[in-house]
Write a protein that holds these residues in place. Structure first.
Motif, short mmCIF file in Angstrom:
data_model
loop_
_atom_site.label_atom_id
_atom_site.label_comp_id
_atom_site.label_asym_id
_atom_site.label_seq_id
_atom_site.Cartn_x
_atom_site.Cartn_y
_atom_site.Cartn_z
N LYS A 21 1.05 -1.07 0.08
CA LYS A 21 -0.06 0.10 -0.18
C LYS A 21 0.88 1.31 -0.08
O LYS A 21 0.61 2.23 -0.81
CB LYS A 21 -0.81 -0.01 1.15
CG LYS A 21 -2.15 -0.99 1.05
CD LYS A 21 -2.85 -0.88 2.39
CE LYS A 21 -3.98 -2.16 2.33
NZ LYS A 21 -4.77 -2.15 3.74
N LEU A 22 2.06 1.19 0.85
CA LEU A 22 2.82 2.40 1.07
C LEU A 22 3.65 2.58 -0.46
O LEU A 22 3.62 3.74 -0.94
CB LEU A 22 3.92 2.22 1.85
CG LEU A 22 4.77 3.19 2.10
CD1 LEU A 22 4.30 4.46 2.55
CD2 LEU A 22 6.01 2.82 3.14
N CYS A 23 3.84 1.70 -1.04
CA CYS A 23 4.55 1.62 -2.45
C CYS A 23 3.60 2.24 -3.42
O CYS A 23 4.00 2.82 -4.26
CB CYS A 23 4.91 0.27 -2.84
SG CYS A 23 6.39 -0.40 -2.01
N SER A 24 2.31 1.62 -3.57
CA SER A 24 1.28 2.16 -4.41
C SER A 24 1.22 3.61 -3.97
O SER A 24 0.85 4.52 -5.24
CB SER A 24 0.23 1.33 -4.06
OG SER A 24 -1.26 1.89 -4.68
N LYS A 25 0.90 3.96 -2.99
CA LYS A 25 0.71 5.40 -2.60
C LYS A 25 2.05 6.21 -3.07
O LYS A 25 1.70 7.38 -3.53
CB LYS A 25 0.55 5.61 -1.23
CG LYS A 25 -0.07 7.15 -0.65
CD LYS A 25 -0.55 7.08 0.90
CE LYS A 25 0.80 7.13 1.75
NZ LYS A 25 0.49 7.45 3.15
N LYS A 26 3.16 5.80 -2.83
CA LYS A 26 4.46 6.49 -3.22
C LYS A 26 4.77 6.08 -4.91
O LYS A 26 5.51 6.96 -5.34
CB LYS A 26 5.68 6.03 -2.51
CG LYS A 26 5.62 6.43 -1.17
CD LYS A 26 6.97 6.06 -0.33
CE LYS A 26 7.05 6.67 0.70
NZ LYS A 26 7.95 7.88 0.75
N ARG A 27 4.05 5.53 -5.47
CA ARG A 27 4.41 4.88 -6.97
C ARG A 27 5.72 4.58 -7.10
O ARG A 27 6.44 4.91 -7.91
CB ARG A 27 3.96 6.02 -7.79
CG ARG A 27 2.48 6.51 -7.87
CD ARG A 27 2.07 7.68 -8.73
NE ARG A 27 3.34 8.13 -9.56
CZ ARG A 27 3.18 9.45 -9.89
NH1 ARG A 27 2.36 10.56 -9.46
NH2 ARG A 27 4.35 9.82 -10.71
N ILE A 28 6.28 3.63 -6.22
CA ILE A 28 7.49 2.78 -6.32
C ILE A 28 7.42 1.58 -6.01
O ILE A 28 6.12 1.14 -5.70
CB ILE A 28 8.42 3.73 -5.34
CG1 ILE A 28 7.95 3.23 -4.01
CG2 ILE A 28 8.68 5.11 -5.49
CD1 ILE A 28 8.80 3.64 -2.75
N SER A 29 8.14 0.86 -6.54
CA SER A 29 7.92 -0.72 -6.27
C SER A 29 8.41 -1.10 -5.02
O SER A 29 9.23 -0.39 -4.26
CB SER A 29 9.10 -1.36 -7.42
OG SER A 29 10.57 -1.25 -7.06
#
Length: 116
Positions: A21-29
């Protein structure tokens, strides 16, 4: 080019979902999150924010420079500027010069961080 290796780690499913979820929010892998966290490097989303800030600052100074040119054009047309207006204008230019130097120092630090 060095061959990539896989690392397998065990974590709770809920923790993995939180990371995703954090990665999705930050748009990173997820790989980027883990590698950059371990290596104490700046994340790609933070890098994008910094670059947007730098671009915005550049636009602000372009507007200021445009206003300076407009004042110069008016003064050249009138062939006169009052002592008070000239003093105010000079003070403003000095302040802009200080801010520009400070901005450049900040940008130098940002670029060194981004380079890591």
């Amino acid at each position: 080019m060095e061959k990539e290796e896989r690392i397998f780690i065990r974590i709770q499913k809920s923790r993995k979902e939180n990371w995703k979820k954090l990665c999705s929010k930050k748009r990173i892998s997820l790989s980027s999150l883990i590698i950059n966290s371990v290596e104490n490097r700046i994340f790609n989303d933070e890098r994008r924010m910094v670059m947007a800030f730098i671009e915005k600052q550049g636009n602000v100074f372009i507007k200021i420079e445009t206003n300076i040119n407009q004042v110069a054009r008016i003064v050249n047309g009138q062939k006169f500027i009052s002592e008070k207006l000239l003093e105010d204008f000079s003070n403003t230019l000095s302040e802009i010069e200080k801010l520009k130097k400070e901005q450049n120092m900040i940008f130098s630090r940002i670029y060194s961080i981004l380079g890591k």
